[in-house]
Enzyme design. Structure first.
Site, PDB file in Angstrom:
ATOM      1  N   ASN A 151       0.808  -1.230   0.000  1.00  0.00           N
ATOM      2  CA  ASN A 151       0.000   0.000   0.000  1.00  0.00           C
ATOM      3  C   ASN A 151       0.839   1.278   0.000  1.00  0.00           C
ATOM      4  O   ASN A 151       0.385   2.301  -0.490  1.00  0.00           O
ATOM      5  CB  ASN A 151      -1.006  -0.014   1.159  1.00  0.00           C
ATOM      6  CG  ASN A 151      -0.348  -0.052   2.496  1.00  0.00           C
ATOM      7  OD1 ASN A 151       0.767  -0.558   2.644  1.00  0.00           O
ATOM      8  ND2 ASN A 151      -1.006   0.467   3.499  1.00  0.00           N
ATOM      9  N   GLU A 247       5.226  -3.827  12.151  1.00  0.00           N
ATOM     10  CA  GLU A 247       4.308  -2.699  11.940  1.00  0.00           C
ATOM     11  C   GLU A 247       3.095  -3.258  11.236  1.00  0.00           C
ATOM     12  O   GLU A 247       3.171  -3.592  10.045  1.00  0.00           O
ATOM     13  CB  GLU A 247       4.975  -1.613  11.070  1.00  0.00           C
ATOM     14  CG  GLU A 247       6.225  -1.001  11.671  1.00  0.00           C
ATOM     15  CD  GLU A 247       5.933  -0.152  12.898  1.00  0.00           C
ATOM     16  OE1 GLU A 247       4.759   0.138  13.173  1.00  0.00           O
ATOM     17  OE2 GLU A 247       6.895   0.198  13.590  1.00  0.00           O
ATOM     18  N   CYS A 281      -2.585   1.914   6.468  1.00  0.00           N
ATOM     19  CA  CYS A 281      -2.697   1.366   7.820  1.00  0.00           C
ATOM     20  C   CYS A 281      -3.240   2.415   8.776  1.00  0.00           C
ATOM     21  O   CYS A 281      -3.908   2.090   9.747  1.00  0.00           O
ATOM     22  CB  CYS A 281      -1.343   0.867   8.298  1.00  0.00           C
ATOM     23  SG  CYS A 281      -0.053   2.119   8.259  1.00  0.00           S
TER      24      CYS A 281
HETATM   25  P1  NAD Z   1       0.794  -9.034   4.004  1.00  0.00           P
HETATM   26  O1  NAD Z   1       1.040  -9.360   5.429  1.00  0.00           O
HETATM   27  O2  NAD Z   1      -0.090  -9.908   3.219  1.00  0.00           O
HETATM   28  O3  NAD Z   1       2.173  -8.983   3.202  1.00  0.00           O
HETATM   29  C1  NAD Z   1       3.236  -8.141   3.602  1.00  0.00           C
HETATM   30  C2  NAD Z   1       4.541  -8.731   3.125  1.00  0.00           C
HETATM   31  O4  NAD Z   1       4.785  -9.959   3.799  1.00  0.00           O
HETATM   32  C3  NAD Z   1       4.576  -9.052   1.638  1.00  0.00           C
HETATM   33  O5  NAD Z   1       5.841  -8.712   1.147  1.00  0.00           O
HETATM   34  C4  NAD Z   1       4.351 -10.553   1.609  1.00  0.00           C
HETATM   35  O6  NAD Z   1       4.876 -11.185   0.471  1.00  0.00           O
HETATM   36  C5  NAD Z   1       5.106 -10.978   2.857  1.00  0.00           C
HETATM   37  N1  NAD Z   1       4.699 -12.260   3.429  1.00  0.00           N
HETATM   38  C6  NAD Z   1       3.505 -12.910   3.285  1.00  0.00           C
HETATM   39  N2  NAD Z   1       3.522 -14.057   4.004  1.00  0.00           N
HETATM   40  C7  NAD Z   1       4.728 -14.133   4.615  1.00  0.00           C
HETATM   41  C8  NAD Z   1       5.337 -15.064   5.515  1.00  0.00           C
HETATM   42  N3  NAD Z   1       4.701 -16.159   5.922  1.00  0.00           N
HETATM   43  N4  NAD Z   1       6.577 -14.799   5.956  1.00  0.00           N
HETATM   44  C9  NAD Z   1       7.226 -13.679   5.582  1.00  0.00           C
HETATM   45  N5  NAD Z   1       6.718 -12.763   4.726  1.00  0.00           N
HETATM   46  C10 NAD Z   1       5.471 -12.986   4.249  1.00  0.00           C
HETATM   47  O7  NAD Z   1       0.283  -7.524   3.998  1.00  0.00           O
HETATM   48  P2  NAD Z   1      -0.217  -6.678   2.745  1.00  0.00           P
HETATM   49  O8  NAD Z   1      -1.568  -7.157   2.378  1.00  0.00           O
HETATM   50  O9  NAD Z   1       0.852  -6.635   1.720  1.00  0.00           O
HETATM   51  O10 NAD Z   1      -0.295  -5.206   3.386  1.00  0.00           O
HETATM   52  C11 NAD Z   1      -1.429  -4.658   3.952  1.00  0.00           C
HETATM   53  C12 NAD Z   1      -1.327  -4.704   5.470  1.00  0.00           C
HETATM   54  O11 NAD Z   1      -0.184  -3.988   5.905  1.00  0.00           O
HETATM   55  C13 NAD Z   1      -2.504  -4.013   6.137  1.00  0.00           C
HETATM   56  O12 NAD Z   1      -2.936  -4.793   7.227  1.00  0.00           O
HETATM   57  C14 NAD Z   1      -1.914  -2.701   6.628  1.00  0.00           C
HETATM   58  O13 NAD Z   1      -2.594  -2.137   7.718  1.00  0.00           O
HETATM   59  C15 NAD Z   1      -0.526  -3.121   6.978  1.00  0.00           C
HETATM   60  N6  NAD Z   1       0.369  -1.968   7.024  1.00  0.00           N
HETATM   61  C16 NAD Z   1       0.874  -1.554   8.240  1.00  0.00           C
HETATM   62  C17 NAD Z   1       1.686  -0.417   8.307  1.00  0.00           C
HETATM   63  C18 NAD Z   1       2.250   0.074   9.619  1.00  0.00           C
HETATM   64  O14 NAD Z   1       3.170   0.879   9.597  1.00  0.00           O
HETATM   65  N7  NAD Z   1       1.738  -0.348  10.768  1.00  0.00           N
HETATM   66  C19 NAD Z   1       1.987   0.286   7.146  1.00  0.00           C
HETATM   67  C20 NAD Z   1       1.449  -0.162   5.945  1.00  0.00           C
HETATM   68  C21 NAD Z   1       0.656  -1.290   5.895  1.00  0.00           C
END
Ligand code: NAD
Length: 513
Positions: A151, A247, A281
């Protein structure tokens, strides 16, 4: 509908993914998913290169990383095009959300790294001062893995990568499989600025690649993404005793008090719920408005949402959702809200066709029985709940498994601080929201399910990627300390005297403290 789909494996048995743009279904590329072997090779290269990078004076590392700002400024249009094509966010949003904060982070961290990372002499308190001198050295950790979501694919990758590099680490970035090329730009601009190729690397792939990186014995994992993935990474890091920051997701509440500037509050509720199509987020996902001003507030929100441009056009304010999975979540949450009695005042439907555009939506009469108010929606929805008073707003805002951030709209800044003190969130913003990530002086991190640990911490930011190693020097060295062997009658006598006449005496207590 899917913007990412699995292709047949390569002849060598590698998994492949095909990517299209959520904007226009244009083909963006094909990825080979990096497996455990690729991860191990990248880690070996990083381990070999890291000592040379760490041996450079911090000033030199900061000069090189700082040069990436020149590259970023020069190449910003190309980066914006990539981010726009991969995420669908309007180009102006790529500027506000990605490019401007990325410039600010590079500028800020590279200017402050030398001061933040130099060995620090810390004063000791009275009891120890005569005998010892304390230095704290900030030592690089080694190889850091950075795993990021789709995002904010450029800035959320750049910020931790730049901090970890400044601290003297080698970094391996694993961007989201949905936005691989936006993440890759981070590595490209840093390499173009002079960071050695093995010191900053990118590995493409999905969860399989991320999991392999987490299990590769790295020295820290910086993860930004969903709660579900965060839990898996936290568990794996716990088992391996690998430090990590998580995060994670949010369900941020906005509280509108009776004395708020309603024009600003309504404009804020609209923008902060809808920007990036609500896929932030720190988006406002729940609005609690005090009953006495609710009618006027809701009317103003509806007027403003009606003017938001969202259809496929270069001038749109709101772009498409990033992928079909997100569309399903938004649909599901709205259907559940309707079934349980919510009123959809505006929008509520996909725009149609095979696209991912969704109507900007205003929903009222919502309750905490609805997933729209309890789970992360990540869509263009302003969900508004009337509350009796501020106490009820605070109670409901805290009634959530998430605790990322929150906002309070009031003309009384002291009241905003009083309400902030009662909110169980990582941060609170007054008369605004979401901007807190862009404030490098502020510790940033979620409470409850929203995360573990902090990033961004003033001049000390890059210290998060170091080990703070205390080095205790001895000032007065007698042949032996009086507590060393052999114990004799004088050992206990002296210690008893210290306790009785030192800590037992109110005046001396202060001198020893
Ligand atoms: P996601 O958890 O599906 O994926 C994030 C990353 O993790 C991707 O690169 C993905 O390939 C990787 N991943 C997936 N499974 C994994 C595993 N088992 N081990 C290691 N890596 C793995 O999240 P998303 O859908 O890409 O992002 C959206 C989410 O991120 C929302 O919940 C949003 O709130 C959160 N977010 C949080 C912040 C913050 O600063 N708190 C900022 C931006 C987004």
């Amino acid at each position: 509908m899917a913007i990412i789909r699995t292709l047949p494996d390569t002849a060598a048995g590698r998994r492949r993914l095909a990517l299209v743009s959520p904007v226009d279904r244009r083909r963006l590329g094909e990825l080979e998913v990096s497996g455990r072997g690729d991860v191990d090779e990248a880690v070996a290269r990083a381990r070999a290169a890291q000592p040379g990078w760490a041996a450079l004076p911090v000033r030199e590392r900061a000069r090189i990383v700082g040069r990436a700002l020149d590259v970023l400024v020069r190449r910003r249009d190309e980066i914006i095009e990539t981010v726009h094509a991969e995420t669908g966010k309007p180009r102006v949003e790529a500027l506000t959300m990605e490019i401007v904060p990325a410039c600010d982070f590079l500028n800020h961290w590279s200017a402050r790294a030398e001061r933040a990372l130099r060995p620090e002499r810390r004063g000791l308190h009275g009891y120890l001062r005569p005998f010892k001198t304390l230095f704290v050295h900030y030592r690089p950790l080694g190889v850091v893995g950075v795993i990021t979501p789709w995002n904010g694919p450029f800035v959320l990758s750049l910020n931790p990568v730049a901090q970890a590099l400044l601290a003297g680490n080698a970094v391996i970035l694993k961007p989201s499989e949905v936005t691989p090329y936006s993440g890759e730009w981070v590595v490209r601009i840093l390499r173009e600025a002079g960071v050695p190729a093995d010191v900053v690397q990118v590995l493409h792939g999905d969860g399989e690649t991320g999991a392999a990186l987490v299990e590769a014995g790295l020295d820290k994992i910086s993860f930004t993404g969903s709660v579900a993935t965060g839990r898996k990474i936290g568990a794996a890091c716990g088992a391996a005793l690998t430090p990590c920051t998580l995060e994670l997701g949010g369900k941020d509440a906005m509280i509108v008090c009776a004395d708020a500037d309603l024009e600003r509050a309504a404009a804020g509720a609209v923008y902060l719920s809808l920007f990036n199509c609500g896929q932030v987020c720190l988006s406002v996902e729940r609005v609690y408005v005090v009953d006495s001003v609710a009618d006027e507030f809701i009317r103003s929100v509806c007027e403003k949402v009606a003017e938001v441009r969202y259809r496929r056009a270069d001038s749109a304010d709101v772009g498409p959702l990033v992928w079909d999975r997100q569309l399903e979540v938004v649909r599901r949450h709205l259907a559940d809200a309707r079934d349980r009695g919510a009123t959809v005042l505006l929008g509520g439907e996909p725009v149609g066709g095979d696209g991912l555009h969704f109507e900007p939506t205003v929903v009222t009469d919502v309750t905490h029985d609805m997933t729209l108010m309890t789970e992360e929606t990540f869509g263009p929805v302003v969900a508004i709940m009337r509350v009796r008073d501020e106490d009820e707003a605070i109670r409901l805002a805290n009634d959530s498994p998430y605790g990322l951030s929150g906002s309070v709209f009031t003309e009384d800044r002291e009241k905003a601080r009083r309400i902030a003190a009662r909110l169980d969130t990582g941060s609170v913003v007054h008369n605004d929201a979401a901007v807190i990530y862009g404030v490098p002086e502020a510790p940033f991190g979620g409470r409850k399910d929203s995360g573990l640990g902090h990033i961004n911490n003033g001049a000390e930011g890059p210290r998060g990627y170091t080990h703070a190693q205390p080095v205790l020097l001895t000032r007065r060295a007698a042949r032996k300390e009086h507590v060393w062997y052999p114990y004799d009658a004088s050992t206990a006598r002296q210690l008893n005297a210290l306790v009785r006449f030192g800590f037992g005496n109110r005046l001396l207590r202060r001198l020893l403290s």
